[in-house]
Scaffold this active site. Structure first.
Site, mmCIF file in Angstrom:
data_model
loop_
_atom_site.group_PDB
_atom_site.id
_atom_site.type_symbol
_atom_site.label_atom_id
_atom_site.label_comp_id
_atom_site.label_asym_id
_atom_site.label_seq_id
_atom_site.Cartn_x
_atom_site.Cartn_y
_atom_site.Cartn_z
ATOM 1 N NE ARG A 42 21.894 -14.772 -1.828
ATOM 2 C CZ ARG A 42 20.574 -14.928 -1.661
ATOM 3 N NH1 ARG A 42 19.875 -13.986 -1.064
ATOM 4 N NH2 ARG A 42 19.965 -15.985 -2.133
ATOM 5 C CB SER A 111 15.992 -6.604 2.375
ATOM 6 O OG SER A 111 16.882 -7.294 1.526
ATOM 7 C CE LYS A 140 18.443 -14.244 2.935
ATOM 8 N NZ LYS A 140 18.178 -12.796 3.110
#
Length: 215
Positions: A42, A111, A140
């Site tokens: 990522r 997701s 996040k």
């Protein structure tokens, strides 16, 4: 390559926030030595060129350990670099379009935060789901913890593996027992560890025990 439940046991999601003492490549290799079963690369801030170079290098590393490499979000890069698959969120490219683009053989992770999203992802060709944030998350800032009942309902609603993500570490991973998840996706508990290989061995053992205990 298609995924199964065992592939989801310990899912490492990279974050270069903790690089410095080691390169990301060295951190990923330590995680692989420790028993991670799948790796997601990522990168939100790298240039496309640097991301592509990194994906090729880490892809070769993962192949040496016979572990799939999943690229987060960047579908075209995943195809170009020969990655095992790609993972997309609800705000990224629609899963059905991703499946058309990558074909039938690459792994598609999606997701899902509720049963409706989970069922839609399966209908669009997802091979596994990432669900959370199960314990909140430091990576996040705009998410709230997922209720245990919601996670259980998602697992009950689909026949593909579900991996729990969001704030999972060695202290709370055992609490996932009985939810139906196939494993845990972990970021900071892996990549911030002083000894990544040792921590992954510990987390892998906890995940295996959690799954056995929930059967």
């Amino acid at each position: 390559m298609k995924c199964d439940e065992k592939m989801m046991r310990l899912y490492a999601v990279t974050d270069r926030k903790w690089t410095g003492r080691q390169s990301l490549y060295e951190q990923v290799e330590a995680a692989l030595k420790g028993g991670v079963t799948i790796v997601q690369l990522r990168e939100k801030d790298l240039s496309e060129e640097d991301f592509e170079r990194e994906a090729i290098e880490i892809g070769k590393l993962c192949k040496r350990y016979d572990v799939p490499l999943i690229i987060n979000d960047n579908v075209d890069l995943a195809i170009r670099t020969g990655a095992s698959g790609v993972h997309v969120g609800q705000e990224d490219m629609e899963a059905r379009s991703v499946r058309k683009k990558i074909g039938p053989d690459m792994i598609l992770g999606v997701s899902a935060h509720n049963v409706e999203e989970a069922k839609r992802a399966v209908a669009c060709g997802a091979d596994y789901l990432g669900s959370g944030a199960v314990f909140g998350t430091a990576t996040k800032t705009n998410v709230t913890p997922m209720k245990r009942e919601t996670l259980r309902a998602i697992c009950d609603a689909v026949e593909i593996p579900v991996v729990a993500i969001g704030g999972v570490d060695g202290d709370n991973l055992p609490l996932l027992k009985g939810t139906g998840v196939a494993g845990a996706a972990i970021v900071s508990a892996i990549f911030s560890a002083d000894d990544i290989e040792k921590e992954c061995r510990h987390l892998r053992a906890l995940s295996e025990e959690m799954v056995r205990g929930g059967e």
